[in-house]
Design a protein around this motif. Structure first.
Motif, short mmCIF file in Angstrom:
data_model
loop_
_atom_site.label_atom_id
_atom_site.label_comp_id
_atom_site.label_asym_id
_atom_site.label_seq_id
_atom_site.Cartn_x
_atom_site.Cartn_y
_atom_site.Cartn_z
N ALA A 108 0.83 -1.20 0.00
CA ALA A 108 0.00 0.00 0.00
C ALA A 108 0.86 1.26 0.00
O ALA A 108 0.56 2.23 -0.71
N ASP A 112 0.95 4.19 -2.96
CA ASP A 112 0.75 5.61 -2.71
C ASP A 112 1.93 6.43 -3.21
O ASP A 112 1.75 7.50 -3.82
N ARG A 133 -6.28 4.09 -8.89
CA ARG A 133 -5.96 3.95 -7.45
C ARG A 133 -7.17 3.48 -6.67
O ARG A 133 -7.04 2.65 -5.76
N GLU A 134 -8.36 3.95 -7.06
CA GLU A 134 -9.58 3.49 -6.41
C GLU A 134 -9.81 2.01 -6.68
O GLU A 134 -10.16 1.24 -5.78
N GLU A 137 -7.63 -0.50 -4.74
CA GLU A 137 -7.90 -0.68 -3.31
C GLU A 137 -8.41 -2.09 -3.01
O GLU A 137 -8.13 -2.65 -1.94
N LEU A 140 -5.89 -4.60 -1.82
CA LEU A 140 -5.22 -4.34 -0.54
C LEU A 140 -6.06 -4.88 0.60
O LEU A 140 -6.54 -4.15 1.47
N ARG A 141 -6.27 -6.19 0.58
CA ARG A 141 -7.06 -6.82 1.62
C ARG A 141 -6.31 -8.04 2.14
O ARG A 141 -5.53 -8.66 1.43
#
Length: 248
Positions: A108, A112, A133-134, A137, A140-141
Motif C-alpha cells: 500500500a 501511494d 488507485r480506487e 484498493e 489491498l485486503r
C-alpha cells in the motif's frame, strides 16, 4: 561459434542467451538465492540449473515458446492457457516457501508513493491515476498466502502445443496473493482470463484480479520509464490503466 543474444539488460540485471544456455548476471545475490530455492520447491516444470558462480546463474532453455508478449495478441490456444491455469493452481496448492513475502502495508505504501510520483510528473492524466488507485484498493485486503511466482509475466510461461513446458524467472517467488499471479499473467491480455481460469478452477476473484491489473500497472510505471522501457507502448501498462476509464 554460438551467437550471444542480450535478452534483458538494465542497471540491476542482465540476461544473455548463448545457444541453449541463459546466463543471468545480477548484482544482488539474494535474487539468485530465491530463484534456485524456488525452482527446487515448485511442483511445475522449471528450467534446469546448469551451474552457479556468483554473480552469474546459468540455466538451460526450456522447450516451446512463451504464451505471448505484452502488447501483442497471444498466439497460444485456449487449451494452452487452460494448461497454464492448471499449472499455476498446482503451484498455489503447494506448501509455502520458507521465506517471507511482502507485507500488505508495504504494498500500500509503495502504491501511494508511485501514484504521487505519477501525479507530480504528469505522466498520465490525473483522473486516470485516481480512478485506477480506487480500483486497486480491492487488492489491498488480507488473504491467505499461497506459493506465488511473484513475476508471472506472459513471457515467463512456456508452452509446446497445449502443454506447459517451463516457467522461468523465479527471483520474486514468495508467499503471497494468488490473484496477483493470475493478474500478472493476464495483464494486457484480459480476453484470455476465462481460458486461464478454466484450467485454474474455483476460487478466483475477478474483482481482485482487476484490482491487481491497476495496482501493478501503477506501481511499475516509474521503474519501467527509468530503466528504458515504455509502459505507453500499445497494449502495455498505460493502455491497461486507460481501459479502466471506459468501464462503468
Amino acid at each position: 561459434m554460438e551467437e550471444v543474444e542480450v535478452v534483458v539488460a538494465h542497471s540491476q540485471r542482465v540476461t544473455l542467451r548463448v545457444g541453449d544456455v541463459f546466463l543471468k548476471v545480477d548484482g544482488d545475490p539474494a535474487h539468485a538465492d530465491v530463484e534456485v530455492r524456488a525452482m527446487a520447491l515448485a511442483p511445475i516444470p522449471t528450467p534446469a540449473i546448469l551451474w552457479r558462480e556468483p554473480p552469474v546463474l546459468a540455466i538451460a532453455a526450456v522447450p516451446g515458446r512463451a504464451l505471448g508478449v505484452l502488447g501483442e495478441p497471444s498466439p497460444a490456444s485456449p487449451a494452452a492457457w487452460a494448461a497454464a491455469g492448471a499449472a499455476i493452481r498446482r503451484l498455489h496448492d503447494a506448501p509455502l516457501p520458507p521465506w517471507p513475502g511482502r507485507r500488505l502495508d508495504d504494498v500500500a505504501a509503495e502504491l501511494d508513493s508511485e501514484c504521487a510520483w505519477l501525479l507530480a510528473n504528469a505522466v498520465l492524466p490525473a483522473e486516470v491515476i485516481r480512478r485506477n488507485r480506487e480500483i486497486a484498493e480491492a487488492a489491498l485486503r488480507p488473504c491467505k498466502p499461497v506459493f506465488i511466482h511473484g513475476d508471472l509475466q506472459i513471457t515467463h510461461v512456456f508452452v509446446d502445443g497445449d502443454e506447459v513446458t517451463g516457467v522461468i524467472d523465479w527471483s520474486e517467488a514468495a508467499p503471497g496473493d494468488a490473484m496477483f499471479d493470475l493478474a500478472t499473467l493476464t495483464l494486457g491480455h484480459e480476453e484470455r482470463l476465462d481460458d486461464l481460469l478454466a484450467g485454474y478452477g474455483a476460487g478466483a476473484d475477478r474483482d481482485v484480479i482487476r484490482a491487481w491489473w491497476s495496482l501493478r500497472s501503477l506501481a511499475v510505471a516509474r521503474w519501467l520509464i527509468e530503466h528504458g522501457f515504455d509502459p505507453d507502448a500499445p497494449g502495455c501498462e498505460f493502455d491497461v490503466l486507460r481501459s479502466r476509464m471506459r468501464e462503468p
